[in-house]
Design a protein around this motif. Structure first.
Motif, PDB file in Angstrom:
ATOM      1  N   ASP A  95     -10.184  18.286 -18.921  1.00 23.64           N
ATOM      2  CA  ASP A  95     -11.624  17.586 -19.209  1.00 23.64           C
ATOM      3  C   ASP A  95     -10.952  16.394 -20.019  1.00 23.64           C
ATOM      4  OD1 ASP A  95     -13.088  19.203 -18.298  1.00 23.64           O
ATOM      5  OD2 ASP A  95     -13.728  20.188 -19.859  1.00 23.64           O
ATOM      6  N   ASN A  96      -9.992  16.538 -21.043  1.00 26.95           N
ATOM      7  CA  ASN A  96      -9.407  15.276 -21.676  1.00 26.95           C
ATOM      8  C   ASN A  96      -8.597  14.352 -20.877  1.00 26.95           C
ATOM      9  OD1 ASN A  96      -7.143  16.898 -21.564  1.00 26.95           O
ATOM     10  ND2 ASN A  96      -6.447  16.575 -23.578  1.00 26.95           N
ATOM     11  N   GLN A  97      -8.429  14.808 -19.679  1.00 27.34           N
ATOM     12  CA  GLN A  97      -7.455  14.018 -18.582  1.00 27.34           C
ATOM     13  C   GLN A  97      -8.211  13.807 -17.356  1.00 27.34           C
ATOM     14  OE1 GLN A  97      -3.406  15.896 -18.758  1.00 27.34           O
ATOM     15  NE2 GLN A  97      -2.735  14.237 -20.125  1.00 27.34           N
ATOM     16  N   SER A 147      -8.613   4.754 -18.599  1.00 28.71           N
ATOM     17  CA  SER A 147      -8.930   5.939 -19.912  1.00 28.71           C
ATOM     18  C   SER A 147      -8.672   7.147 -19.332  1.00 28.71           C
ATOM     19  CB  SER A 147     -10.136   5.413 -20.534  1.00 28.71           C
ATOM     20  OG  SER A 147     -11.355   5.940 -19.871  1.00 28.71           O
ATOM     21  N   ASN A 148      -8.263   8.208 -20.155  1.00 25.58           N
ATOM     22  CA  ASN A 148      -8.258   9.422 -20.128  1.00 25.58           C
ATOM     23  C   ASN A 148      -7.511   9.869 -18.868  1.00 25.58           C
ATOM     24  OD1 ASN A 148      -9.742  10.005 -22.360  1.00 25.58           O
ATOM     25  ND2 ASN A 148     -11.522   9.845 -21.308  1.00 25.58           N
TER      26      ASN A 148
END
Length: 430
Positions: free
Chosen positions: A88-90, A115-116
């Motif tokens: 989720d954070n990537q 981003s991410n």
């Protein structure tokens, strides 16, 4: 019940109503038929992985067609199905194109999401590795002929992220068959011609036809064994779509370019574009020559330099990389036809289901209504192709899932329910 007539007698109406509204049950009980869907695996390239909008990212992965198929298979005994999701954070994975608006002339404005992302610290090539079980083995960029190459993991970061240091040199075919499975889908071969086409014939070389046949037979012969420790598997294979029929080649046209040029200041009266074909000297473009979707974002037609206005003078023609000339179109068509003949032949030889993706995408690309939603190959508005013009939207992948499900049901006598296509979006607007 809706009645067309008005009856004066309430008793007559009641009696008629009882007779006419007698329940009629016409439901199909889900059945696996002669297939076993206990462990389903998906073998393929970017289309199998859920690649869209020029990148692989979590939302696309969650809308991959194998995941949709697996969910429907659960009604007929299918087991769990795991796609190697980005965390989720990537969630934005490799990055992807987003639609941000439109120019005054109606052309789209896009930007790359940065981003991410899922790259390892200090790397812009290799992704954070995935650990855990895998059912969806879709690898963007993989060709059929790559599937047997030892060390391919060092060349393709989308495959490398599924591996460990200990398995880094494992050929793709060995990797996908390392565990037992009961059913498979296989959609390989698209990339064996795609690179040649999208480079305008200026880059990649199509896979030799005889080699394609040899490797396709080898891969299928291993898949039907059901993997290491398996007892055999049934499956479905798919034909190669005609890349020249995608939005990538059908959006920027000779007619649309000339119209834009003539509508620009000082452009009135221009009747010809000039291209540099794969062979020979620069010449006038014809309607049989196909321009890439990337042409107008990379180049400005009519922009002058020392050799003349770009694309409007034979001394400054549109480069080969932006146009698949009519002779190169013929090459693509020839290879696609040959590859598909091989796929049909092998499917028949191993008694497998066949999904004619080539015919299916042409059918929907020409325009078709699906549960009230209009689908076509039109760029952005057609709901079928994503922002890269090649890969599909979630709605396009749902249509693809149904193509596979229908082929499976027809071959094995199963009754896997189809996907509700209208639950999935087309291009995401800002």
């Amino acid at each position: 019940m809706n009645s067309k007539y008005f009856y004066k007698s309430a008793l007559a109406l009641a009696v008629l109503g009882l007779a006419a509204c007698k329940p009629s049950v016409n439901t199909t009980v889900p059945s696996k038929g002669t297939a076993d869907f206990t462990r389903y695996i998906a073998v393929g390239n970017s289309l199998t992985s859920g690649f869209a909008d020029g990148g692989l990212y979590l939302d696309g992965q969650k809308n991959c067609f194998p995941g949709m198929i697996a969910e429907q298979m659960k009604t007929v005994g299918g087991g769990s199905f795991t796609t190697p999701f980005f965390a989720d954070n990537q969630a934005n994975g490799s990055g992807y194109l987003k639609l941000t608006g439109f120019n005054a002339n109606g052309t789209p404005q896009t930007t790359k999401e940065t981003s991410n992302l899922a790259y390892r610290p200090g790397s812009t090539t290799f992704f954070t590795r995935y650990s855990g079980d895998i059912n969806n083995y879709g690898v963007p960029g993989i060709k059929l002929i790559h599937s047997t190459i030892a060390g391919y993991g060092t060349l393709n970061p989308y495959y490398e992220r599924m591996l460990t240091d200990a398995t880094l040199t494992t050929p793709y075919l060995n990797f996908v068959t390392s565990k037992p499975f009961t059913f498979f889908s296989m959609w390989l071969g698209n990339n064996d011609i795609l690179g040649y086409a999208t480079s305008g014939g200026a880059g990649d070389t199509p896979t030799d036809k005889a080699l394609f046949t040899q490797v396709y037979n080898l891969v299928v012969s291993q898949l039907v064994k059901g993997g290491t420790g398996g007892n055999g598997a049934k499956g479905v294979v798919a034909t190669i779509p005609d890349v020249t029929a995608t939005a990538f080649f059908r959006t920027v046209t000779l007619k649309s370019i000339l119209a834009a040029v003539n509508a620009s200041p000082g452009g009135a009266g221009v009747t010809d574009l000039y291209i540099k074909p794969g062979t020979g000297a620069a010449r006038k473009a014809t309607a049989e020559d196909l321009f890439t979707l990337t042409l107008l974002s990379d180049r400005t037609i009519g922009k002058p330099d020392a050799t003349g206005p770009y694309g409007l003078a034979p001394t400054n023609p549109i480069e080969n990389q932006y146009v698949l000339d009519k002779d190169e179109v013929a090459v693509v068509n020839d290879y696609v036809a040959s590859y598909n003949a091989t796929i049909r032949s092998v499917a028949s030889a191993y008694n497998l289901a066949l999904m004619d993706a080539n015919a299916m995408l042409k059918e929907y690309g020409a325009g078709k209504e699906v549960n009230g939603a209009l689908v076509s190959g039109a760029f952005i508005t057609g709901n079928l192709f994503s922002l890269d013009g090649i890969h599909l939207t979630p709605m396009g992948y749902a249509i693809t899932a149904n193509g596979f499900i229908n082929a499976i049901n027809a071959k094995y006598g199963s009754s896997i329910p189809i996907v509700d296509v209208t639950k999935y979006r087309g291009v995401k607007f800002p």
